[in-house]
Design a protein around this motif. Structure first.
Motif, mmCIF file in Angstrom:
data_model
loop_
_atom_site.group_PDB
_atom_site.id
_atom_site.type_symbol
_atom_site.label_atom_id
_atom_site.label_comp_id
_atom_site.label_asym_id
_atom_site.label_seq_id
_atom_site.Cartn_x
_atom_site.Cartn_y
_atom_site.Cartn_z
ATOM 1 N N ASN A 208 -14.330 -21.399 -6.775
ATOM 2 C CA ASN A 208 -15.645 -21.213 -7.396
ATOM 3 C C ASN A 208 -16.503 -20.389 -6.440
ATOM 4 O O ASN A 208 -16.777 -20.765 -5.326
ATOM 5 C CB ASN A 208 -16.300 -22.525 -7.844
ATOM 6 N N HIS A 209 -16.856 -19.230 -6.933
ATOM 7 C CA HIS A 209 -17.443 -18.175 -6.113
ATOM 8 C C HIS A 209 -18.237 -17.274 -7.060
ATOM 9 O O HIS A 209 -17.903 -17.160 -8.237
ATOM 10 C CB HIS A 209 -16.295 -17.399 -5.435
ATOM 11 N N SER A 210 -19.246 -16.651 -6.570
ATOM 12 C CA SER A 210 -19.996 -15.718 -7.399
ATOM 13 C C SER A 210 -19.242 -14.387 -7.456
ATOM 14 O O SER A 210 -19.292 -13.585 -6.529
ATOM 15 C CB SER A 210 -21.399 -15.499 -6.828
ATOM 16 N N PHE A 211 -18.490 -14.192 -8.545
ATOM 17 C CA PHE A 211 -17.636 -13.020 -8.694
ATOM 18 C C PHE A 211 -18.368 -11.832 -9.324
ATOM 19 O O PHE A 211 -17.734 -10.875 -9.734
ATOM 20 C CB PHE A 211 -16.412 -13.366 -9.554
ATOM 21 N N GLY A 212 -19.681 -11.901 -9.416
ATOM 22 C CA GLY A 212 -20.429 -10.858 -10.089
ATOM 23 C C GLY A 212 -20.752 -11.286 -11.511
ATOM 24 O O GLY A 212 -20.642 -12.458 -11.861
ATOM 25 N N LYS A 279 -9.872 -23.881 -3.564
ATOM 26 C CA LYS A 279 -10.646 -23.778 -2.331
ATOM 27 C C LYS A 279 -12.108 -23.684 -2.726
ATOM 28 O O LYS A 279 -12.515 -22.762 -3.428
ATOM 29 C CB LYS A 279 -10.240 -22.564 -1.497
ATOM 30 N N ILE A 280 -12.876 -24.674 -2.304
ATOM 31 C CA ILE A 280 -14.312 -24.719 -2.569
ATOM 32 C C ILE A 280 -15.013 -24.849 -1.218
ATOM 33 O O ILE A 280 -15.052 -25.935 -0.629
ATOM 34 C CB ILE A 280 -14.686 -25.906 -3.484
ATOM 35 N N GLY A 281 -15.532 -23.736 -0.707
ATOM 36 C CA GLY A 281 -16.122 -23.765 0.630
ATOM 37 C C GLY A 281 -15.062 -24.115 1.654
ATOM 38 O O GLY A 281 -13.996 -23.498 1.718
ATOM 39 N N LYS A 282 -15.313 -25.168 2.439
ATOM 40 C CA LYS A 282 -14.357 -25.581 3.467
ATOM 41 C C LYS A 282 -13.258 -26.485 2.927
ATOM 42 O O LYS A 282 -12.266 -26.739 3.609
ATOM 43 C CB LYS A 282 -15.104 -26.292 4.608
ATOM 44 N N GLU A 283 -13.452 -26.981 1.698
ATOM 45 C CA GLU A 283 -12.448 -27.869 1.107
ATOM 46 C C GLU A 283 -11.266 -27.072 0.557
ATOM 47 O O GLU A 283 -11.438 -26.212 -0.311
ATOM 48 C CB GLU A 283 -13.056 -28.700 -0.033
ATOM 49 N N VAL A 284 -10.083 -27.335 1.079
ATOM 50 C CA VAL A 284 -8.857 -26.731 0.554
ATOM 51 C C VAL A 284 -7.924 -27.866 0.136
ATOM 52 O O VAL A 284 -7.580 -28.721 0.951
ATOM 53 C CB VAL A 284 -8.149 -25.836 1.594
ATOM 54 N N VAL A 285 -7.553 -27.886 -1.129
ATOM 55 C CA VAL A 285 -6.636 -28.904 -1.649
ATOM 56 C C VAL A 285 -5.327 -28.228 -2.020
ATOM 57 O O VAL A 285 -5.318 -27.202 -2.709
ATOM 58 C CB VAL A 285 -7.234 -29.618 -2.877
ATOM 59 N N PHE A 286 -4.222 -28.822 -1.538
ATOM 60 C CA PHE A 286 -2.901 -28.264 -1.811
ATOM 61 C C PHE A 286 -2.161 -29.100 -2.850
ATOM 62 O O PHE A 286 -2.409 -30.301 -3.004
ATOM 63 C CB PHE A 286 -2.071 -28.210 -0.523
ATOM 64 N N LEU A 287 -1.234 -28.438 -3.548
ATOM 65 C CA LEU A 287 -0.402 -29.099 -4.540
ATOM 66 C C LEU A 287 1.067 -28.801 -4.249
ATOM 67 O O LEU A 287 1.396 -27.798 -3.613
ATOM 68 C CB LEU A 287 -0.706 -28.583 -5.957
ATOM 69 N N ALA A 288 1.939 -29.685 -4.748
ATOM 70 C CA ALA A 288 3.375 -29.399 -4.801
ATOM 71 C C ALA A 288 3.736 -29.362 -6.277
ATOM 72 O O ALA A 288 3.319 -30.239 -7.041
ATOM 73 C CB ALA A 288 4.172 -30.473 -4.081
ATOM 74 N N GLU A 289 4.506 -28.346 -6.686
ATOM 75 C CA GLU A 289 4.783 -28.166 -8.112
ATOM 76 C C GLU A 289 6.257 -27.952 -8.393
ATOM 77 O O GLU A 289 6.959 -27.256 -7.660
ATOM 78 C CB GLU A 289 3.997 -26.965 -8.646
ATOM 79 N N GLY A 290 6.702 -28.567 -9.482
ATOM 80 C CA GLY A 290 8.013 -28.285 -10.052
ATOM 81 C C GLY A 290 7.814 -27.957 -11.516
ATOM 82 O O GLY A 290 6.958 -28.563 -12.174
ATOM 83 N N GLY A 433 -19.373 -25.077 -13.407
ATOM 84 C CA GLY A 433 -20.545 -25.949 -13.452
ATOM 85 C C GLY A 433 -20.952 -26.464 -12.082
ATOM 86 O O GLY A 433 -22.146 -26.552 -11.765
ATOM 87 N N LEU A 434 -19.959 -26.783 -11.244
ATOM 88 C CA LEU A 434 -20.254 -27.211 -9.869
ATOM 89 C C LEU A 434 -20.889 -26.066 -9.078
ATOM 90 O O LEU A 434 -21.840 -26.282 -8.311
ATOM 91 C CB LEU A 434 -18.974 -27.679 -9.175
ATOM 92 N N ALA A 435 -20.363 -24.862 -9.273
ATOM 93 C CA ALA A 435 -20.906 -23.699 -8.553
ATOM 94 C C ALA A 435 -22.351 -23.418 -8.953
ATOM 95 O O ALA A 435 -23.171 -22.993 -8.131
ATOM 96 C CB ALA A 435 -20.034 -22.475 -8.823
ATOM 97 N N LEU A 436 -22.667 -23.677 -10.218
ATOM 98 C CA LEU A 436 -24.016 -23.430 -10.729
ATOM 99 C C LEU A 436 -24.984 -24.571 -10.436
ATOM 100 O O LEU A 436 -26.195 -24.440 -10.632
ATOM 101 C CB LEU A 436 -23.965 -23.206 -12.248
ATOM 102 N N GLY A 437 -24.445 -25.719 -9.991
ATOM 103 C CA GLY A 437 -25.290 -26.887 -9.766
ATOM 104 C C GLY A 437 -25.526 -27.693 -11.026
ATOM 105 O O GLY A 437 -26.358 -28.610 -11.046
ATOM 106 N N PHE A 438 -24.790 -27.380 -12.101
ATOM 107 C CA PHE A 438 -24.903 -28.136 -13.352
ATOM 108 C C PHE A 438 -24.445 -29.569 -13.138
ATOM 109 O O PHE A 438 -25.008 -30.510 -13.691
ATOM 110 C CB PHE A 438 -24.068 -27.445 -14.436
#
Length: 487
Positions: A208-212, A279-290, A433-438
């Motif tokens: 979540n980032h301001s992509f324009g 990745k939201i700011g400093k938070e990076v969450v990883f997944l394992a996928e099959g 919504g999180l990026a906008l503060g909603f």
């Protein structure tokens, strides 16, 4: 909900493509119709989140914005021979040996992952390499630094901003097979191996980032683009699988099992793939996928053959017979993935008899999806060291009660299915919504997710042993069916 079916093109056997201009028109039409159906005006839209299919990519001319070819789908098999050749190559064997030695010297998981590196047709890497080798226009543009590469998210962002923004996010980038998750950047080593110039990759931004903003000419007003996220990671976020050990099962066109591994990057051992969840700011969450390529696709195929009239009746048809009468279906229109890993496997019915009915065929198809779920879950249990907690299901096929109940029985686990099964859309909305503060935090999001039904085991998994053993035998006989030159 407003939706449009995206038509896949099959110009050659094993090739799967999407028309970029048709996709673009459908996307803009859906947005307009959704806003209208909600009784809103475009100027009331605070922001946009984009969730897209991963691994489907396109290249285009940087100066003109014109595509060099259609989107090449994640299900496309044109690079199967290249994948097979690389996986048997001396170079890859040398990489495995050297990485193993360095791992024992450093105990770095980065080298442990490299020691088991394999290529698949689902990853962008060798399909993009195939494009560079076989489409002269792309190779020439890349040499002249005039080639843009992007998965669907990057292309839509580029189009929505009329070429002013060229980017992707970490979740989409990590799904390509040419991203280095340990370093969180495009992999120069893998790119060199695949003969892909680093200059064609887009910049990677937070999820979540301001992509324009959307160009005002498209919808009449500029709309901020606040999130880009790959579909499976979006579904994980929409399911509120925010904690390590949370498990998501998505059954749409394919099957996707994802496990939240927290801030620990999973090191592959038996075939699961490590991904950046978000990745939201400093938070990076990883997944394992099959994953498996075929879940909804065999059901759609059966419908096109008039084996049933409405997808809603398939569960009833399957339950109308006590078993499949020994009929097995191998769901392999796009090869078999983890844990089988054979791009040359064929889809097949086996065990057909004069007494076989449509109901037996439908039951065999639905059973095959549950059996693939069992295979993938067992791989997760074997490979992931994080204790597994909740299992949450979504995707169109999760509405099939027969598959859901049989999967619960085979796993001997409860499976929670939400009211809204289109979780990728919800995940993108949550992130924007999180990026906008909603919304201010994830706790608010958890209150918005509603459970429709929890499937609980009703039969002992041992009761399926004979049927699954026969199915595994059918899978074995379907392997390596197509010759390497077939594609």
């Amino acid at each position: 909900m407003i939706e449009k079916q995206v038509e896949t093109l099959h110009p050659h056997r094993g090739w799967v493509e999407l028309d970029p201009e048709v996709l673009w028109t459908q996307v803009t039409d859906v947005i307009k119709e959704a806003v209208q159906a909600a009784g809103l005006q475009m100027n009331q839209i605070a922001g946009l989140g984009i969730s897209t299919q991963r691994g489907t990519f396109i290249t285009w001319n940087k100066k003109t914005g014109k595509p060099f070819h259609n989107f090449i789908s994640w299900q496309d098999q044109r690079a199967a021979e290249l994948v097979n050749s690389w996986n048997r190559s001396l170079i890859l064997k040398a990489i495995h040996v050297i990485s193993t030695i360095i791992y024992f010297l450093t105990w770095s998981d980065r080298y442990l992952a490299a020691s088991s590196l394999t290529f698949t047709t689902q990853h962008v890497s060798l399909r993009l390499s195939w494009v560079l080798q076989n489409i002269t226009e792309v190779q020439e543009a890349a040499n002249e630094n005039n080639c843009c590469f992007g998965t669907i998210d990057t292309w839509l962002l580029y189009k929505l901003t009329k070429g002013s923004v060229y980017a992707t996010d970490y979740s989409n980038a990590s799904s390509t097979g040419v991203f280095e998750p340990f370093q969180m950047c495009w992999s120069s080593v893998l790119s060199k191996l695949c003969s892909i110039p680093m200059s064609i990759y887009p910049p990677v931004e937070d999820t979540n980032h301001s992509f324009g903003s959307v160009d005002a000419e498209i919808f009449g007003v500029p709309i901020p683009i606040m999130a880009l996220v790959a579909d499976q990671q979006a579904a994980m976020f929409g399911e509120c699988c925010f904690h390590a050990g949370d498990v998501k099962l998505t059954m749409g066109t394919g099957i996707f099992w994802d496990v939240n591994t927290g801030n620990h990057l999973h090191t592959p051992r038996a075939g699961l793939y490590p991904l950046v969840g978000w990745k939201i700011g400093k938070e990076v969450v990883f997944l394992a996928e099959g994953n498996a390529s075929d879940a909804g696709s065999p059901i759609k195929w059966a419908n096109e053959l008039d084996l049933f009239t409405s997808v809603d009746e398939t569960s009833r048809m399957a339950r109308s017979v006590v078993d499949s009468e020994g009929v097995c279906f191998v769901p392999s229109f796009s090869g078999l993935q983890v844990p089988v890993n054979d791009p040359y496997a064929c889809a097949s019915f086996m065990g057909l008899k004069p007494s076989t009915t449509r109901n037996h065929l439908i039951r065999a198809i639905l059973e095959s999806i549950a059996f693939r779920n069992k295979q993938l879950y067992d791989t997760i249990v074997k490979e992931v060291r994080v204790p597994l907690t909740n299992i949450r299901a979504d995707g169109g096929v999760s509405n099939n009660s027969f598959i859901m109940q049989m999967t619960s029985d085979l796993l001997n686990k409860k499976i929670d299915k939400p009211v809204n099964t289109d979780m990728s859309c919800l995940g993108a909305a949550f992130l924007a919504g999180l990026a906008l503060g909603f919304w201010t935090d994830k706790e608010q999001l958890k209150k918005l997710r509603r459970t429709e039904i929890v499937f609980e085991p009703q039969r002992d998994s041992g009761e399926y042993k004979l049927a699954m053993d026969n199915w595994i035998k059918a899978v074995q006989r379907s392997l390596n069916w197509y010759s390497q030159t077939s594609y």
